[in-house]
Motif scaffolding. Sequence first.
Motif, PDB file in Angstrom:
ATOM      1  N   ALA A  97       3.339  17.615   9.455  1.00  0.00           N
ATOM      2  CA  ALA A  97       3.832  16.236   9.481  1.00  0.00           C
ATOM      3  C   ALA A  97       4.252  15.792   8.085  1.00  0.00           C
ATOM      4  N   ALA A  98       5.320  15.005   8.036  1.00  0.00           N
ATOM      5  CA  ALA A  98       5.798  14.482   6.756  1.00  0.00           C
ATOM      6  C   ALA A  98       4.825  13.448   6.213  1.00  0.00           C
ATOM      7  N   GLU A  99       4.664  13.428   4.893  1.00  0.00           N
ATOM      8  CA  GLU A  99       3.766  12.471   4.252  1.00  0.00           C
ATOM      9  C   GLU A  99       4.472  11.130   4.100  1.00  0.00           C
ATOM     10  N   VAL A 100       3.871  10.089   4.638  1.00  0.00           N
ATOM     11  CA  VAL A 100       4.440   8.745   4.616  1.00  0.00           C
ATOM     12  C   VAL A 100       3.659   7.904   3.616  1.00  0.00           C
ATOM     13  N   ASP A 101       4.382   7.180   2.750  1.00  0.00           N
ATOM     14  CA  ASP A 101       3.773   6.307   1.741  1.00  0.00           C
ATOM     15  C   ASP A 101       2.781   7.068   0.873  1.00  0.00           C
ATOM     16  N   GLN A 102       3.154   8.266   0.468  1.00  0.00           N
ATOM     17  CA  GLN A 102       2.254   9.064  -0.362  1.00  0.00           C
ATOM     18  C   GLN A 102       1.973   8.375  -1.695  1.00  0.00           C
ATOM     19  N   GLY A 103       3.026   7.849  -2.347  1.00  0.00           N
ATOM     20  CA  GLY A 103       2.829   7.190  -3.630  1.00  0.00           C
ATOM     21  C   GLY A 103       1.884   6.010  -3.544  1.00  0.00           C
ATOM     22  N   LYS A 104       2.002   5.236  -2.473  1.00  0.00           N
ATOM     23  CA  LYS A 104       1.124   4.079  -2.291  1.00  0.00           C
ATOM     24  C   LYS A 104      -0.321   4.522  -2.143  1.00  0.00           C
ATOM     25  N   HIS A 105      -0.572   5.536  -1.319  1.00  0.00           N
ATOM     26  CA  HIS A 105      -1.948   5.997  -1.104  1.00  0.00           C
ATOM     27  C   HIS A 105      -2.544   6.565  -2.388  1.00  0.00           C
ATOM     28  N   VAL A 106      -1.724   7.274  -3.163  1.00  0.00           N
ATOM     29  CA  VAL A 106      -2.229   7.863  -4.405  1.00  0.00           C
ATOM     30  C   VAL A 106      -2.652   6.776  -5.387  1.00  0.00           C
ATOM     31  N   VAL A 107      -1.814   5.755  -5.574  1.00  0.00           N
ATOM     32  CA  VAL A 107      -2.137   4.687  -6.524  1.00  0.00           C
ATOM     33  C   VAL A 107      -3.382   3.917  -6.071  1.00  0.00           C
ATOM     34  N   MET A 108      -3.501   3.663  -4.785  1.00  0.00           N
ATOM     35  CA  MET A 108      -4.671   2.933  -4.296  1.00  0.00           C
ATOM     36  C   MET A 108      -5.953   3.717  -4.554  1.00  0.00           C
ATOM     37  N   GLU A 109      -5.905   5.033  -4.390  1.00  0.00           N
ATOM     38  CA  GLU A 109      -7.094   5.852  -4.636  1.00  0.00           C
ATOM     39  C   GLU A 109      -7.382   5.989  -6.129  1.00  0.00           C
ATOM     40  N   MET A 110      -6.333   6.134  -6.934  1.00  0.00           N
ATOM     41  CA  MET A 110      -6.529   6.369  -8.356  1.00  0.00           C
ATOM     42  C   MET A 110      -6.888   5.104  -9.130  1.00  0.00           C
ATOM     43  N   THR A 111      -6.742   3.941  -8.532  1.00  0.00           N
ATOM     44  CA  THR A 111      -7.143   2.691  -9.184  1.00  0.00           C
ATOM     45  C   THR A 111      -8.451   2.147  -8.620  1.00  0.00           C
ATOM     46  N   GLU A 112      -9.143   2.937  -7.841  1.00  0.00           N
ATOM     47  CA  GLU A 112     -10.415   2.487  -7.273  1.00  0.00           C
ATOM     48  C   GLU A 112     -11.415   2.218  -8.400  1.00  0.00           C
ATOM     49  N   GLY A 113     -11.958   1.030  -8.432  1.00  0.00           N
ATOM     50  CA  GLY A 113     -12.903   0.650  -9.472  1.00  0.00           C
ATOM     51  C   GLY A 113     -12.287  -0.165 -10.600  1.00  0.00           C
ATOM     52  N   LEU A 114     -10.964  -0.285 -10.636  1.00  0.00           N
ATOM     53  CA  LEU A 114     -10.311  -1.089 -11.657  1.00  0.00           C
ATOM     54  C   LEU A 114     -10.108  -2.517 -11.172  1.00  0.00           C
ATOM     55  N   GLN A 115     -10.089  -3.454 -12.100  1.00  0.00           N
ATOM     56  CA  GLN A 115      -9.858  -4.860 -11.791  1.00  0.00           C
ATOM     57  C   GLN A 115      -9.387  -5.571 -13.048  1.00  0.00           C
ATOM     58  N   GLY A 116      -8.438  -6.483 -12.890  1.00  0.00           N
ATOM     59  CA  GLY A 116      -7.952  -7.246 -14.022  1.00  0.00           C
ATOM     60  C   GLY A 116      -7.083  -6.450 -14.975  1.00  0.00           C
ATOM     61  N   VAL A 117      -6.415  -5.400 -14.492  1.00  0.00           N
ATOM     62  CA  VAL A 117      -5.556  -4.573 -15.334  1.00  0.00           C
ATOM     63  C   VAL A 117      -4.140  -4.580 -14.765  1.00  0.00           C
ATOM     64  N   THR A 118      -3.206  -4.038 -15.522  1.00  0.00           N
ATOM     65  CA  THR A 118      -1.823  -3.874 -15.077  1.00  0.00           C
ATOM     66  C   THR A 118      -1.508  -2.387 -15.019  1.00  0.00           C
ATOM     67  N   VAL A 119      -1.063  -1.920 -13.874  1.00  0.00           N
ATOM     68  CA  VAL A 119      -0.741  -0.510 -13.666  1.00  0.00           C
ATOM     69  C   VAL A 119       0.769  -0.332 -13.756  1.00  0.00           C
ATOM     70  N   THR A 120       1.203   0.635 -14.554  1.00  0.00           N
ATOM     71  CA  THR A 120       2.616   0.963 -14.707  1.00  0.00           C
ATOM     72  C   THR A 120       2.876   2.321 -14.072  1.00  0.00           C
ATOM     73  N   CYS A 121       3.894   2.414 -13.239  1.00  0.00           N
ATOM     74  CA  CYS A 121       4.217   3.674 -12.574  1.00  0.00           C
ATOM     75  C   CYS A 121       5.721   3.763 -12.350  1.00  0.00           C
ATOM     76  N   ASP A 122       6.193   4.954 -11.979  1.00  0.00           N
ATOM     77  CA  ASP A 122       7.624   5.156 -11.805  1.00  0.00           C
ATOM     78  C   ASP A 122       8.007   4.957 -10.344  1.00  0.00           C
ATOM     79  N   ASN A 123       9.277   5.249 -10.028  1.00  0.00           N
ATOM     80  CA  ASN A 123       9.792   4.930  -8.703  1.00  0.00           C
ATOM     81  C   ASN A 123       9.260   5.833  -7.599  1.00  0.00           C
TER      82      ASN A 123
END
Length: 551
Positions: free
Chosen positions: A283-309
């Motif tokens: 199956a094709a991966e849907v919203d992979q970038g969104k899921h990755v960022v949500m997992e990799m920012t777990e535990g962060l708060q009050g910060v600004t995340v910069t990422c590419d397209n």
Amino acid sequence: MGEKLSFHSSVKFGDIFIPSHDTTDSGESDPDLDVPPSSSSLASTEGEDDSEDPGSGWIGRNGEVWFSTNAETTPFLQPARGVTPGPTCYAIARVQNIDSVFNLFFTEEMIDLIVSMTNLHGRRTMRNWTEMDSTNLHAYMGLLILAGVYRSRGESTHCLWDNRSGRFLAIFRATMSLSRFHEISRALRFDDKLQRPARHREDKLAPIRSLWEMWTHRLPLLFNPGKDDTEDEQLVPFKGRCSFRQYMPKKTAKYGLKIWVTADVGTSYAWMCDIYLGKTGNAAEVDQGKHVVMEMTEGLQGVTVTCDNFFTSYPLAQELLRKKIALVGTIRKNKPELPPNLVQAKGRPALSTVFAFTKNTTAVSYILKRGRNVILINTRHREAVVTEGPKKKPEIIADYNRCKGGVDNLDKVVGTYSCRSRTNRWPQTLFFNMVDVSAYNACVIFTAVDPSWNQAKLFRRRLFLEELGNSLVSATILRREHLPRAPVAASLVREIQSSAAVPPDTDPQTPAGTRSSEGKRGTCKWCRTKKKEQQSALASVVVGTLAKSIK
């Protein structure tokens, strides 16, 4: 990272910037964090303002409405973080010297796992295998780090041991023989190979899963990132056989192991890492970038995340706002939430800017050259601000260019003194990368705890790695019984052992809690811990002698 913009601001590499220990400015929570997004306003820097009733040119394909002014856009309030950027209290309390910082990333439990699995595989596959202990493993890792310091990546190890040809370095022969180094390299394992097939059917990372999870758990435990963080991928070069090897044509190495990394912008500290194991099933991966960022920012708060397209999307921005995290990133033009007037570049003059607003999100379209534009969305900047200068760049783009290089800088500094060597086994390649990242993170923590250490030097990291490598091999040199054949290496061993002679009134072989034959009381377990600290200080003296001898 992301699209290469011709107008990007420069990111300084090569030095380490340590964030201030002052707490970040806190305020009340943003009122739109827990409110579902609603359409609001849009602004443009060219032409007259549109009417409040948007036309079809300001409605995305999915029905998202954008407007011409930010009158109804809520202001951004920096959420309170509750932590101080920099090394955590847990890390600061355990920093005594350089090797103690490195040991925070490779704990005794991790070292024991590598030693036991390596010995197990060595006994099974080698007839005359010599059992190794934690001291041997530390010496092996120290030689890897020193090989990286001397820029020997890709160089034959024979050149580092050969005193007649090549690049002979006395420290390598003084630590162990070349045959012993190759023996450890061949036997290096991180799991029981006989039990691997059952685990590998469900987990592609089975050969190094236990060590990887213990290591990644340590990264956020030792450092609090600053208010600006970067999310990007790191490609560890590898061309051998691996079921999840990736091809990335824009990377220098092209082929390798892809690792998602969340890094601090100011120091490039790798705060969280997760390896990409490929898609599950067909199956094709849907919203992979969104899921990755949500997992990799777990535990962060009050910060600004910069990422590419690859990661950025409008739904991701809304999800991060609910976690009290702002987003700045480039976005692909085929996203359904973008209005046509924002995507359209034909007919617009060069260096022109169009802003678009919703209740809590700002989008900007900037024309670099005639007929070519770049689009960014963010939830931090909520005003139509254009910086002064000949290129008239929007403030959003200037902020993106300042923060986008966190992981790219990590790749650069790690690759400069990398300990990676040629191998056909991907677990060993991943282990080398763990050593590289740990050594860099340790340098960030140590220089943050002791800012005055070699402060005037422009090559502090090289000095740190050299001292770290010498410290890791010193224990093996001290207990070496047979001198190496090379005269220079033999004299180095004699000098180190004589400078670190044990005082005659100490008996290290006397068991704890017992009396010696002369009636002296044994050492308790607490004193043994203190003795280890004294031996660590003694090792520092040895390292100094070692450094002078090498020079």
